[in-house]
Design a protein around this motif. Sequence first.
Motif: not given
Length: 481
Positions: A125-145
Amino acid sequence: MSITEKIASYIDQKSELYKNLSDRIWDYAETRFDEVRSADLLCKTLENEGFQVERGVANLETGFIATFGSGNPVIAILGEYDALAGLSQQAGSANYAPIIQNGNGHGCGHNLLGVGALAGAIATKQYLEEHNLAGTVKYFGCPAEESGYGKSFLARDGYFNDVDVAFSWHPGTVNAIMHARANAVINATFKFKGRSSHAAASPHLGRSALDAVELMNVGVNYLREHIVDEARIHYAVTNTGGLAPNVVQAEAEVTYLIRAPKPNQVKDLYQRVLNCAKGAALMTETTVEEQIVGSCHNLIPNKTLEKVMHQHMQELGSAKITEDDIHFAKEIYHTLSDEEKNVAALQVGKEAAQILIDKPIVDFLAPLPEEPFFMGGSTDVADVSWNVPTAQCTTATWAFGTPFHTWQAVAQGKSAYALEATLLAGKAIACTAISAMENPTLIEDAKAELVKRLDGETYEALIPKDLVPPKAMEATAVIMA
């Protein structure tokens, strides 16, 4: 400044935050579907970092998705945070010393896993902001592996349909890319119902559900000779029907994990185990109810992404190790059996194993193997890998030879070298994610490889369409039964 240098700088600047998060989740030690405080802590951290968080996804009370950015490509980073029952252990102790007898502990390092993945997501996310890049990063919180397969519910309900590539990692004893296969698995319960009676005065009037469980287990043990080599079957009796031997047990229950290399093989094997249960019920004149409570597919590796991750790990170098780290790791190493040490030596070779006896923290990166190695276990990352190209690494968070799911792993969960290795994993994930976002051809090639590896097969969840994951307190009751 290179990508690796920038990402390393982002993550190192927040190292105290990540240490605090990991240590707190280690303290919580919450098991399958009961990770209420752990999930909430991660959610609040991501919100503070500018992510939009959606909680309770796929009917998972402790599951969530944190999103930053917009448009394509969409990058998924997978985090876990569940502990294991019965592995309570004091941190920093090289002697078996439970904090709570039969309590929970992070014997698979998921306190580290969730936080390392989170560090990777925040750095991306920090890199996207600093370089003004398009795109989406999603953190998946995955329980009970460990035994609930949270990612399988997410995959079944289509939460990865808009994702282009996915990344994760796992704590371990080596620094390596996980170019690996793993078994598909079905987790099922078998509940037998009989009729109680006085075991001495009127045994002929009773129908023992416990006898049925025992006969089923005997039948399955005979079945083991007649299954494919890589298949595995394990069971635990979760209800013996009572504590009084002079009462014929009217109910009893057994839980099975049934594994095989392919989804169709594990489904066939499940039917054969079910036949053993039906046969046991017939012999004892009891009834049996079966239910699939979780499952996951076999893991599909993606060498296209793994090569890029491996290159970044080479550039990042190994985690920092101090003399104090080495001293504690040696103490842990000396608690291992000769058999455990010999098995570990086979993984790195005789020469490296000899060096690691005196310095039992791996500080080198293993070569990327030509062919996937086979893991006998299972992971619900596999369901993601059937839907989207997925790459994973492992870093040396534990002393050389430390087995998974042991008190020794729990004892190292707050060590300085475990955190450094966790940050290394986060850096590798973020660097590879950025490389994918800046190189559309890499994503296209990774998707083409996935299609080739699937060879015409398509994803169909092994868990039933109507199965709803248990709520947190219900899940706790299952564990404690």
